[in-house]
Design a protein around this motif. Structure first.
Motif, mmCIF file in Angstrom:
data_model
loop_
_atom_site.group_PDB
_atom_site.id
_atom_site.type_symbol
_atom_site.label_atom_id
_atom_site.label_comp_id
_atom_site.label_asym_id
_atom_site.label_seq_id
_atom_site.Cartn_x
_atom_site.Cartn_y
_atom_site.Cartn_z
ATOM 1 N N GLY A 64 0.822 -1.196 -0.250
ATOM 2 C CA GLY A 64 0.009 -0.001 0.235
ATOM 3 C C GLY A 64 0.860 1.203 -0.213
ATOM 4 O O GLY A 64 0.682 2.069 -0.796
ATOM 5 N N ARG A 65 1.785 1.406 0.855
ATOM 6 C CA ARG A 65 2.597 2.546 0.796
ATOM 7 C C ARG A 65 3.450 2.591 -0.356
ATOM 8 O O ARG A 65 3.643 3.729 -0.938
ATOM 9 C CB ARG A 65 3.725 2.462 1.927
ATOM 10 C CG ARG A 65 4.545 3.452 2.172
ATOM 11 C CD ARG A 65 5.761 3.676 3.289
ATOM 12 N NE ARG A 65 6.602 4.579 3.305
ATOM 13 C CZ ARG A 65 7.736 4.711 3.882
ATOM 14 N NH1 ARG A 65 7.905 3.904 4.928
ATOM 15 N NH2 ARG A 65 8.587 5.532 3.877
ATOM 16 N N ALA A 66 4.026 1.557 -0.761
ATOM 17 C CA ALA A 66 4.943 1.546 -2.254
ATOM 18 C C ALA A 66 3.769 2.072 -3.053
ATOM 19 O O ALA A 66 4.380 2.945 -3.979
ATOM 20 C CB ALA A 66 5.388 0.296 -2.527
ATOM 21 N N GLU A 67 2.700 1.557 -3.353
ATOM 22 C CA GLU A 67 1.620 2.255 -4.489
ATOM 23 C C GLU A 67 1.543 3.616 -4.359
ATOM 24 O O GLU A 67 1.282 4.265 -5.242
ATOM 25 C CB GLU A 67 0.552 1.207 -4.449
ATOM 26 C CG GLU A 67 0.595 -0.056 -5.044
ATOM 27 C CD GLU A 67 -0.572 -1.015 -4.818
ATOM 28 O OE1 GLU A 67 -1.560 -0.398 -4.169
ATOM 29 O OE2 GLU A 67 -0.471 -2.277 -5.188
ATOM 30 N N LYS A 68 1.230 4.113 -2.952
ATOM 31 C CA LYS A 68 1.088 5.547 -2.897
ATOM 32 C C LYS A 68 2.076 6.367 -2.922
ATOM 33 O O LYS A 68 1.961 7.477 -3.722
ATOM 34 C CB LYS A 68 0.587 5.705 -1.274
ATOM 35 C CG LYS A 68 0.350 7.012 -0.863
ATOM 36 C CD LYS A 68 -0.237 7.260 0.614
ATOM 37 C CE LYS A 68 -1.077 6.393 1.040
ATOM 38 N NZ LYS A 68 -1.775 6.620 2.166
ATOM 39 N N PRO A 103 10.668 9.084 -1.778
ATOM 40 C CA PRO A 103 9.405 9.426 -1.733
ATOM 41 C C PRO A 103 8.458 9.920 -2.902
ATOM 42 O O PRO A 103 7.395 9.701 -2.836
ATOM 43 C CB PRO A 103 9.579 10.744 -0.645
ATOM 44 C CG PRO A 103 10.880 11.240 -1.068
ATOM 45 C CD PRO A 103 11.746 9.660 -1.478
ATOM 46 N N ASP A 104 9.169 9.869 -4.007
ATOM 47 C CA ASP A 104 8.644 10.513 -5.157
ATOM 48 C C ASP A 104 8.615 9.524 -6.198
ATOM 49 O O ASP A 104 8.543 9.679 -7.443
ATOM 50 C CB ASP A 104 9.526 11.784 -5.815
ATOM 51 C CG ASP A 104 9.345 12.840 -4.776
ATOM 52 O OD1 ASP A 104 7.996 13.194 -4.158
ATOM 53 O OD2 ASP A 104 10.300 13.537 -4.419
ATOM 54 N N GLY A 105 8.742 8.232 -5.589
ATOM 55 C CA GLY A 105 8.445 6.995 -6.973
ATOM 56 C C GLY A 105 9.895 6.457 -7.252
ATOM 57 O O GLY A 105 10.914 6.897 -6.634
#
Length: 88
Positions: free
Chosen positions: A18-22, A59-61
């Motif tokens: 979930g965090r990775a997708e966000k 944090p930005d992908g």
């Protein structure tokens, strides 16, 4: 006790999915079926900490890749991210 390393690593990546997708971080696991003798809870915590650190660095992908392979009588696991790295 015997630990199914691939299943354990899949579980770790599931926990952070979930965090990775966000954060727009793509995750990839490259691991054969591999069993080792370890404390599953402790080894899982090590990998959770490593992948969370990797997410903190992106944090930005980016991309997070976890690979595992047999190296002689050992298991070799690599956690790689496309974050900026640590400055000298």
């Amino acid at each position: 006790r015997p630990v199914d390393l691939r299943a354990l690593l899949e579980g770790v990546l599931g926990l952070i999915r979930g965090r990775a997708e966000k954060q727009r971080v793509a995750t990839r696991l490259d691991a054969p079926d591999l069993s080792l003798i370890a404390d599953a809870g402790q080894i899982q915590q090590v990998f959770v900490n490593l992948v969370l650190n990797a997410l903190d660095a992106m944090p930005d992908g980016g991309a997070l890749t976890v690979t595992a392979r047999r190296a002689g009588g050992w298991a070799e696991i690599e956690v790689f991210d496309t974050g900026p790295g640590v400055s000298q």
